[in-house]
Design an enzyme around this catalytic site. Structure first.
Site, PDB file in Angstrom:
ATOM      1  N   TYR A 109      15.321   2.667 -14.064  1.00  0.00           N
ATOM      2  CA  TYR A 109      14.053   1.946 -13.983  1.00  0.00           C
ATOM      3  C   TYR A 109      13.974   0.869 -15.074  1.00  0.00           C
ATOM      4  CZ  TYR A 109       9.154   1.042 -14.974  1.00  0.00           C
ATOM      5  OH  TYR A 109       7.963   0.420 -15.247  1.00  0.00           O
ATOM      6  N   ARG A 168      12.694  16.572 -18.965  1.00  0.00           N
ATOM      7  CA  ARG A 168      12.909  15.721 -17.787  1.00  0.00           C
ATOM      8  C   ARG A 168      13.961  14.667 -18.141  1.00  0.00           C
ATOM      9  NH1 ARG A 168       7.677  12.638 -15.517  1.00  0.00           N
ATOM     10  NH2 ARG A 168       7.895  11.546 -17.505  1.00  0.00           N
ATOM     11  N   HIS A 212       2.162  11.516 -13.712  1.00  0.00           N
ATOM     12  CA  HIS A 212       1.857  11.125 -15.087  1.00  0.00           C
ATOM     13  C   HIS A 212       1.071  12.199 -15.828  1.00  0.00           C
ATOM     14  CE1 HIS A 212       2.680   7.209 -13.172  1.00  0.00           C
ATOM     15  NE2 HIS A 212       3.289   6.990 -14.319  1.00  0.00           N
ATOM     16  N   LEU A 213       1.318  12.233 -17.128  1.00  0.00           N
ATOM     17  CA  LEU A 213       0.777  13.329 -17.937  1.00  0.00           C
ATOM     18  C   LEU A 213      -0.754  13.424 -17.882  1.00  0.00           C
ATOM     19  CD1 LEU A 213       1.255  15.604 -19.978  1.00  0.00           C
ATOM     20  CD2 LEU A 213       1.125  13.882 -21.794  1.00  0.00           C
ATOM     21  N   LYS A 265      14.024  -3.488 -14.843  1.00  0.00           N
ATOM     22  CA  LYS A 265      13.077  -4.432 -15.448  1.00  0.00           C
ATOM     23  C   LYS A 265      13.806  -5.408 -16.376  1.00  0.00           C
ATOM     24  CE  LYS A 265       9.184  -2.908 -13.705  1.00  0.00           C
ATOM     25  NZ  LYS A 265       8.154  -3.693 -13.034  1.00  0.00           N
ATOM     26  N   LEU A 283       0.818  -1.221   0.000  1.00  0.00           N
ATOM     27  CA  LEU A 283       0.000   0.000   0.000  1.00  0.00           C
ATOM     28  C   LEU A 283       0.855   1.277   0.000  1.00  0.00           C
ATOM     29  CD1 LEU A 283      -2.992  -1.019   2.343  1.00  0.00           C
ATOM     30  CD2 LEU A 283      -2.847  -1.130  -0.149  1.00  0.00           C
TER      31      LEU A 283
END
Ligand code: UFG
Length: 328
Positions: A141, A279, A188-189, A145, A33
């Protein structure tokens, strides 16, 4: 099937958990959470509050519930944050994922679905991006993955673990008027643009307009969260025929400016925008080729249209302007 869903209280995980329940599966959600919401977990699912750094807990969950498959959504997921805190991503995402894989092998769970990412491709050598495009992660990131994908590859070779790595492009939209995207802080956009439409923010800052794209802003492939969820259900059933890796997108790219203009049309609201600095870690263009999953699994996105995607998100944001925590 009995399916353990890590991160099943999060945006994508909870959407998949619900579809699993609706298609007759038994679902166990494991979530700390930190980003997810208890209210997003389907009522029919068993909920375990806990963290993947706790190997004893993972062992207990697998021993108690004996899942036949694991879907691993729990993760840090922000490209920008990973450029500021690379080790947080390389350490947490990799270690927690490996803890889960180790437990899967030890408990004989031999079906595993991993949430992977378009960020594996960095600045890709060609667009649209198919599964043969060279992997060169665009951020820590994406790198984290990739390491998890390789872990699964080797477990397939050595332990007969069947896996699917699903590389999401930009997940967007809401699964329903009462189930949507709710991050704190939101980065987020589309949700930010809709918060501006709701008057919760003054403006949207466009991260750079000097990219090599038609209008200078970054181009992304937005895919509806329900379409992503469908792909998981199909991939789960296909695992008996072997492991697989798929890129998941609509195959259409939209620039940041196009997203903002579409949101203005959908909401009928003014959405003030201004250009700011780029960014770090943001590639100019990411558009998927999803031909492989279309051909192999017969998957077809139902929400190809950006207006539809933003329309579902708008409905959720209007009805739940403060997300899950404070109901409107
Ligand atoms: N953007 C802005 N202003 C904002 C927020 C975003 O201009 O306030 C731009 C970004 O620069 C980017 C685009 O909007 O070009 C989309 O950004 P998001 O933050 O919505 O999404 P990302 O593309 O950074 O990343 C998302 C997921 C990742 C996933 C990736 C795959 O967060 O987990 O899509 O493409 F890896």
């Amino acid at each position: 099937m009995r399916v353990l869903v890590t991160g099943g209280a999060g945006y994508i995980g909870s959407t998949v958990a619900r579809q699993l329940v609706e298609t007759g599966n038994e679902v166990i959600v494991l979530d700390n959470l930190s980003q997810g919401h208890r209210a997003a977990v389907p009522e029919e699912a068993t909920f375990v509050h806990g963290d993947l750094q706790n190997r004893d807990l993972i062992d207990r969950v697998l021993a108690d519930h004996e899942p036949e498959a694991i879907m691993h959504f729990a993760s840090r997921t922000l490209v920008g944050e990973s450029m500021e805190e690379p080790l947080l991503y390389l350490d947490d995402n990799v270690r927690f994922g490996m803890n889960l894989m180790r437990a899967a092998v030890e408990h004989g769970v031999n079906r595993f679905i991993l949430s992977s990412t378009a960020n594996l491709f960095g600045e890709p050598e060609r667009i649209p991006i198919d599964e043969e495009v060279a992997i060169d992660p665009g951020s820590p990131y994406g790198e984290s993955k990739f390491v998890l994908e390789r872990g699964l590859h080797w477990l397939d070779e050595t332990h007969d673990l069947r896996y699917a790595a699903l590389r999401y492009f930009n997940a967007a939209g809401a699964a329903g008027p009462d189930q949507g995207e709710d991050h704190d802080p939101e980065t987020h956009l589309i949700p930010i643009v809709l918060e501006v439409a709701l008057g919760q923010r003054e403006k949207i800052v466009i991260f750079g307009d000097d990219y090599d794209t038609p209008d200078g802003t970054c181009v992304r492939d937005y895919i509806h969260v329900l379409d992503l969820a469908q792909a998981h259900i199909r991939a789960l059933h296909a695992l008996e025929d072997g492991s697989r890796v798929y890129n998941l997108g609509n195959g259409e790219g939209y620039s940041v400016r196009e997203v903002i203009d579409t949101a203005r049309r959908v909401t009928g609201r003014d959405i003030p925008a201004e250009v700011g600095d780029p960014r770090p870690g943001d590639p100019a263009v990411l558009i998927a080729s999803s031909d492989k999953i279309r051909e192999e699994l017969g998957w077809t996105p139902q929400y190809g249209d950006l207006e539809d995607i933003i329309g579902t998100a708008w409905e959720w944001h209007r009805r739940h302007p403060h997300g899950y925590d404070t109901e409107s």
